[in-house]
Enzyme design. Structure first.
Site, PDB file in Angstrom:
ATOM      1  N   TRP A 105      -1.309  -6.933  -0.100  1.00 30.24           N
ATOM      2  CA  TRP A 105      -2.745  -6.811   0.071  1.00 30.24           C
ATOM      3  C   TRP A 105      -3.249  -6.373  -1.658  1.00 30.24           C
ATOM      4  O   TRP A 105      -2.475  -5.641  -2.032  1.00 30.24           O
ATOM      5  CB  TRP A 105      -3.122  -5.708   1.029  1.00 30.24           C
ATOM      6  N   GLY A 162     -13.314  -7.543   6.399  1.00 29.50           N
ATOM      7  CA  GLY A 162     -13.461  -8.490   7.487  1.00 29.50           C
ATOM      8  C   GLY A 162     -14.329  -9.745   7.157  1.00 29.50           C
ATOM      9  O   GLY A 162     -14.023 -10.217   5.997  1.00 29.50           O
ATOM     10  N   ARG A 199     -17.826   2.751  -0.339  1.00 29.83           N
ATOM     11  CA  ARG A 199     -16.520   3.186   0.213  1.00 29.83           C
ATOM     12  C   ARG A 199     -15.611   3.948  -1.181  1.00 29.83           C
ATOM     13  O   ARG A 199     -14.646   3.563  -1.404  1.00 29.83           O
ATOM     14  CB  ARG A 199     -15.469   2.002   0.645  1.00 29.83           C
ATOM     15  N   ASP A 201     -13.248  -6.960  10.975  1.00 28.64           N
ATOM     16  CA  ASP A 201     -12.419  -5.747  11.166  1.00 28.64           C
ATOM     17  C   ASP A 201     -12.372  -5.393  12.830  1.00 28.64           C
ATOM     18  O   ASP A 201     -11.428  -4.575  13.083  1.00 28.64           O
ATOM     19  CB  ASP A 201     -12.789  -4.370  10.273  1.00 28.64           C
ATOM     20  N   LYS A 259      -3.587 -11.100   0.569  1.00 27.43           N
ATOM     21  CA  LYS A 259      -4.647 -10.849   1.337  1.00 27.43           C
ATOM     22  C   LYS A 259      -5.484 -10.085   0.270  1.00 27.43           C
ATOM     23  O   LYS A 259      -5.252  -9.346  -0.243  1.00 27.43           O
ATOM     24  CB  LYS A 259      -4.362  -9.671   2.546  1.00 27.43           C
ATOM     25  N   TRP A 260      -6.564 -10.970  -0.037  1.00 23.61           N
ATOM     26  CA  TRP A 260      -7.564 -10.655  -1.029  1.00 23.61           C
ATOM     27  C   TRP A 260      -8.769 -10.094  -0.454  1.00 23.61           C
ATOM     28  O   TRP A 260      -9.590 -10.721   0.180  1.00 23.61           O
ATOM     29  CB  TRP A 260      -7.996 -11.921  -1.768  1.00 23.61           C
ATOM     30  N   ASP A 261      -8.928  -8.778  -0.671  1.00 26.13           N
ATOM     31  CA  ASP A 261     -10.014  -7.706   0.013  1.00 26.13           C
ATOM     32  C   ASP A 261     -11.050  -7.714  -0.946  1.00 26.13           C
ATOM     33  O   ASP A 261     -11.095  -7.873  -2.249  1.00 26.13           O
ATOM     34  CB  ASP A 261      -9.449  -6.677   0.640  1.00 26.13           C
ATOM     35  N   ASP A 264      -3.228  -2.179   2.464  1.00 30.60           N
ATOM     36  CA  ASP A 264      -3.725  -1.112   1.467  1.00 30.60           C
ATOM     37  C   ASP A 264      -3.062   0.114   1.432  1.00 30.60           C
ATOM     38  O   ASP A 264      -2.436   0.654   2.636  1.00 30.60           O
ATOM     39  CB  ASP A 264      -5.223  -0.693   2.184  1.00 30.60           C
TER      40      ASP A 264
HETATM   41  C1  GLA Z   1     -10.687  -3.813   4.820  1.00 27.73           C
HETATM   42  C2  GLA Z   1     -10.048  -4.802   5.456  1.00 27.73           C
HETATM   43  C3  GLA Z   1      -8.751  -4.089   6.569  1.00 27.73           C
HETATM   44  C4  GLA Z   1      -7.945  -3.487   5.683  1.00 27.73           C
HETATM   45  C5  GLA Z   1      -8.650  -2.348   4.970  1.00 27.73           C
HETATM   46  C6  GLA Z   1      -7.798  -1.761   3.687  1.00 27.73           C
HETATM   47  O1  GLA Z   1     -11.497  -2.969   5.699  1.00 27.73           O
HETATM   48  O2  GLA Z   1     -11.023  -5.602   6.203  1.00 27.73           O
HETATM   49  O3  GLA Z   1      -8.281  -5.289   7.331  1.00 27.73           O
HETATM   50  O4  GLA Z   1      -7.285  -4.459   4.831  1.00 27.73           O
HETATM   51  O5  GLA Z   1      -9.895  -2.777   4.217  1.00 27.73           O
HETATM   52  O6  GLA Z   1      -8.597  -0.709   3.141  1.00 27.73           O
END
Ligand code: GLA
Length: 767
Positions: free
Chosen positions: A405, A516, A437, A535, A470-472, A361
C-alpha cells in the site's frame, strides 16, 4: 468509420451513427446521434432551419434569415450571439468576450495520443473540424474519435491562440451534444465515503442541471459517468445515452432543456476555480469525453462501455488478463500488526487459496495511526524487522504474490518530508492549511515533487519483490494556490507520475483507491487496471454500488473483498456465503482476521476460492447483464460467456408471503443444452434460533454454548437445485428456483435467503 460528404460528416460505429453538418451559418450541428442510418438518407435527417421563434436573435442575415444560434443543435456554443444556453466556451480578452467560431475545414486523420492525457487505444482515425474567429485570433478544433467495435465516440476540443494578444479561458468543455426531443431522465449517481455510486434519477425538465465534482478529484459525490435515458426505457429496451469523461480531476456535467424541448448535454473540466491564460501561439486541449447510444436499454450501455473499457482503456498488457485473488490485512489488523501477525495471516491466506497478499497502511515511517508519516516511505523497522523483502520473501515462498500500500500524493504534517520541505504541500501561502484525515496533499504541479514521488515508489519496486501496488488517495483539495488552473495542472502532474511508474514497471499490477471509490474513473483506469469500489464491504451495500457502477465500468475493474461477518461499516451481519456471492462479480479478495475464522468458515473460503478459480474468466470478463432490481424484491446479475453463465442473486427483505420464483435469464445459446446448479451454501444453526429445537433430540438454547460450539464446525446444507435444460428454455425465463422460506416448514427446495442473502446459480454448456 468516418466519411465526409461535403459539409456533412458521418461517423459510424457498429450500431450507431453520429451525423454532423455545417449549416448555412457555418456552424457545426448534430443532425442525428442514435441508431445507424443509411448514408443515402442524410438529407432526410437534416434538421430544418425552420422559422426563428419569437424574440430570437438572427445570427447573420447575410448567411441565413432563419438561423438563430439559440435554436440549433450546436456542437459548440459560445455566448453573446443569441445562444443563451450553457456555453461550451467562455473566453475573454482585452478585445472583448464575443468569440464567434465559424467553420473552416474538416479532415480525417490517424488518431494520435493526446498530449498530457491518457488516450484510449485502438481508434483508427479521427475527424478534426477546424473553426476560427479571425477577428479575435482564436481557433477551435473539435475532435471526434471513433471506437467502432465498442460503439463509442470520443470527443475533445483544442483551443488555439492565433492572435497577438492573450486571452483567458474561463470555461472549456470537452463535449457539447444536443438531443432533439424531451421525455428523458438523467440517471447518474451520488455518494460519499462508504456509499459510492448511489442511484440518482431526475426527470429532465426545463432547467439547467449541473453536477460533478469540485474536490480536485473525480470524486465519490458524482462520478463522471452518467446516462440520459428515455423515461420509459427498461433494463433491455429503450433509448439510452451513456456519457463519461477520461479525466480524474474536478469535472462538470451540464444538462439543460430549452423551452422548445431540446436538451443540451456538456461534459468537461469543472469551470469552478479554472482560469487559463492562453498566450499567442499557445493551445489548450481538453480531456476526452466519451459518448455512446443504445436502443437496448440500460444493459446496452453496460455492453458498450464494458467493451470500451476492457478493449480500449485498460493498459494493453492487462487487458483480459485474469486478476489474482487478494488477501488484504487492513480490516483484519488495521495498523496494529507486526511481522509475526502478518506471517500467520499470510499462511492462512495461502491455505485457503489466495494468490496475492497485500500489506496495507502502517508499514512505513512511525505510522501507528492516521496522524503521521505519510511521505516517509521508509520502513517502520519495529513492525517489520526483516524489511519489506523479509515479509515479501515469506509470502512468495507460500506461493503468493506480494502487494504493498502507498498513498504517494499525501503528506502528514508529522513527517520528515514535511519538516524538510514545508513548501511541498498544497497551500495558498496566506491561511493555515486545513487538514483532512490529519494530512495534506503534495503539490503535484511542482516537477521536484513529482520526481520525489516517482522515486519514493520506484525505489521499492526496483527491489523486484513487489508485484502489486494499492495506490490510495484519502482526502480532497483545500487551500488552493493562486494559479488559475491549479486543479487541472495537478491532474496532469498525476498522469505524469503514474505514467512514468507504470512505464518503468509494466508488470506490476496497480489497484486504484481513493478512500474506496473516490477516484474510480476512466483516467485512472487507463493506468491502473482495477479499483477498490468502496470501503463499505457490506454485501447489500456493495451489491447496490456494484450494480450502479457496472452501468459504466466492467466487473474486471471492480475489486471486492469478503470481509468480517459483522461488517465494520454497517455493523450488518451477513453470511460469508452471501458476501462471496456478491464479491465474486468482479475481482475477488478477502479482508479480515482470517485467524479468527472457525473451521467451518475456512472450509467455506476454500470452496469459494476453488469455485472462483474455476469460473474466474467469466466472473471478471464475461458479458454483464442486470436481470432484476431491488424494487422487485431481488437484484440479479448475470455474467456469461460462450461456455457458461453465472448468476448472482441477492434477496432484498425477507417476505412473509414468498411466491414462486423464476430466473429471467438471457444470452444463453438457445441451441445448447446446459446443466445447472446452485453453488452450495451452508446455513449456520444459529440462523434458526430456538426453532432448531423442532428437529433436535436435545434442547438447544438460542445463543447458548452448545449452539456456538456446534456452529463452529457444522451447519445445515442449504437448498439444492440442479438439472438440465436447453438454452432456449432458460432464456425464456421459465426456470423455477423454488419458494423461499415462509415460516411454516422446510424441505430440500426451500430457499432460506434472509434479509440481504445471496446465491450464485451456475449454468454450464454440456459438451
Ligand atoms: C483507505 C482505503 C482503505 C485502507 C485505508 C488505509 O481508507 O480505502 O482500504 O487502505 O485507507 O489507511
Amino acid at each position: 468509420m468516418i466519411t465526409i460528404h461535403e459539409r456533412r460528416f458521418v461517423l459510424s460505429t457498429k450500431e450507431n451513427t453520429l451525423l454532423l453538418r455545417v449549416n448555412e451559418a457555418d456552424k457545426l450541428v448534430c443532425d442525428h446521434y442514435g441508431r445507424r442510418i443509411e448514408e443515402s438518407d442524410l438529407e432526410a435527417c437534416a434538421i430544418p432551419a425552420g422559422m426563428p421563434a419569437g424574440r430570437q436573435v438572427i445570427y447573420d442575415e447575410t448567411k441565413s434569415k432563419k438561423i438563430s444560434l439559440g435554436m440549433i443543435a450546436a456542437e459548440y456554443g459560445t455566448p453573446y450571439k443569441g445562444d443563451y444556453l450553457s456555453p461550451m466556451l467562455d473566453l475573454t480578452s482585452d478585445k472583448g468576450r464575443v468569440y464567434d467560431f465559424v467553420f473552416v475545414e474538416a479532415k480525417i486523420r490517424p488518431m494520435e495520443p493526446m498530449i498530457g492525457y491518457p488516450t484510449p487505444r485502438g481508434a483508427s482515425e479521427e475527424l478534426v473540424v477546424l473553426t476560427r474567429d479571425e477577428k479575435m485570433g482564436a481557433e477551435l478544433e473539435l475532435h471526434y474519435v471513433v471506437y467502432e467495435d465498442a460503439d463509442v465516440i470520443g470527443k475533445f476540443a483544442v483551443l488555439r491562440n492565433t492572435g497577438e494578444e492573450d486571452f483567458t479561458i474561463r470555461k472549456i468543455m470537452s463535449s457539447q451534444f444536443c438531443l432533439q426531443d424531451a421525455g428523458y431522465t438523467i440517471h447518474g449517481n451520488y455518494g460519499n465515503w462508504a456509499g459510492e455510486f448511489q442511484r440518482n434519477e431526475t426527470l429532465i425538465g426545463h432547467y439547467r442541471y449541473e453536477f460533478g465534482s469540485d474536490t480536485g478529484s473525480s470524486g465519490d459525490q458524482h462520478n463522471p459517468f452518467f446516462m440520459i435515458k428515455r423515461t420509459h426505457s427498461t433494463l433491455t429496451t429503450g433509448s439510452v445515452y451513456g456519457f463519461n469523461l477520461i479525466y480524474s480531476g474536478s469535472h462538470r456535467a451540464i444538462v439543460e432543456m430549452d423551452s422548445f424541448g431540446m436538451i443540451r448535454v456538456q461534459q468537461g473540466i469543472s469551470p469552478q476555480g479554472f482560469e487559463k491564460v492562453l498566450h499567442p501561439n499557445e493551445e489548450f486541449m481538453t480531456p476526452m469525453a466519451v459518448l455512446t447510444y443504445t436502443h437496448n436499454g440500460l444493459n446496452g450501455i453496460c455492453d458498450h462501455f464494458h467493451r470500451f473499457v476492457n478493449d480500449h482503456v485498460i493498459p494493453e498488457n492487462f487487458a483480459y488478463k485474469p486478476r489474482p485473488i487478494a488477501f488484504n490485512n487492513w480490516e483484519g489488523t488495521y495498523m496494529k500488526f507486526n511481522e509475526g501477525k502478518l506471517k500467520s495471516l499470510a499462511k492462512t491466506a495461502a491455505e485457503i487459496g489466495c494468490e496475492l497478499f497485500v500489506l496495507d497502511d502502517g508499514w512505513f515511517g512511525h505510522r501507528d495511526d492516521e496522524t503521521s508519516s505519510l511521505g516517509d516511505w521508509n520502513l517502520y523497522k519495529k513492525k517489520l524487522p526483516h524489511g519489506i523483502e523479509g515479509i515479501a520473501a515469506y509470502v512468495h515462498k507460500l506461493g503468493m504474490k506480494f502487494g504493498l500500500w502507498f498513498e504517494p500524493e499525501a503528506i502528514s504534517p508529522d513527517s520528515d518530508l514535511a519538516r524538510e520541505h514545508p513548501d511541498w504541500a498544497i497551500q495558498d501561502g496566506v491561511h493555515d492549511p486545513s487538514l483532512g484525515r490529519y494530512q495534506q496533499i503534495l503539490d503535484l504541479t511542482k516537477p521536484e515533487v513529482r520526481d520525489f514521488i516517482v522515486e519514493a515508489v520506484a525505489q521499492h519496486l526496483r527491489t523486484g519483490v513487489i508485484d502489486f501496488v494499492k495506490w490510495d488517495y484519502n482526502r480532497t483539495f483545500s487551500d488552493l494556490p493562486q494559479s488559475g488552473s491549479f486543479c487541472h495542472d495537478y491532474i496532469l502532474g498525476l498522469y505524469d507520475v503514474v505514467g512514468r511508474l507504470t512505464k518503468e514497471f509494466p508488470d506490476v499490477l496497480f489497484e486504484n483507491c481513493a478512500s474506496g471509490g473516490g477516484r474510480n474513473d476512466l483516467g485512472m483506469f487507463s493506468y491502473f487496471p482495477q479499483g477498490w469500489v468502496s470501503d463499505d464491504t457490506d454485501a447489500f451495500e456493495r451489491a447496490k454500488m456494484q450494480m450502479e457502477m457496472a452501468f459504466g465500468y466492467p466487473p474486471s475493474v471492480m475489486s471486492n473483498h469478503v470481509s468480517a461477518k459483522t461488517n465494520h461499516q454497517m455493523l450488518r451481519k451477513t453470511s460469508f456465503g452471501t458476501k462471496f456471492d456478491v464479491a465474486a462479480i468482479g475481482v475477488l479478495g478477502y479482508e479480515m482476521n482470517l485467524n479468527d475464522a472457525d473451521p467451518i468458515d475456512i472450509k467455506e473460503f476454500k470452496n469459494q476460492i476453488e469455485f472462483y478459480k474455476a469460473n474466474r474468466e467469466t466472473l471478471q470478463f464475461g458479458t454483464y447483464r442486470l436481470l432484476d432490481v431491488f424494487e422487485n424484491g431481488r437484484q440479479i446479475v448475470e455474467m456469461a460467456d460462450k461456455d457458461r453463465a453465472l448468476v448472482s442473486y441477492m434477496n432484498y427483505l425477507q417476505n412473509p408471503h414468498p411466491g414462486n420464483e423464476t430466473l429471467p435469464l438471457t444470452g444463453l445459446d438457445p441451441e445448447a443444452v446446459y446443466t445447472y446448479h446452485v453453488r452450495p451454501e451452508v446455513h449456520s444453526f444459529k440462523t434458526f434460533g430456538s426453532l432448531i429445537n423442532q428437529v433436535t433430540p436435545i434442547h438447544i438454547k438460542e445463543e447458548g454454548a452448545l449452539v456456538n460450539m456446534l456452529s463452529r464446525r457444522r451447519g445445515l446444507d442449504a437448498e439444492g437445485l440442479h438439472g438440465e435444460a436447453t438454452g432456449s428454455t432458460l432464456n425464456s425465463g421459465a426456470l423455477q428456483i423454488g419458494r423461499q422460506w415462509a415460516g411454516t416448514g422446510y424441505d430440500e427446495s426451500t430457499r432460506i435467503m434472509l434479509d440481504f442473502g445471496a446465491r450464485i446459480y451456475v449454468f454450464e454448456r454440456k459438451k
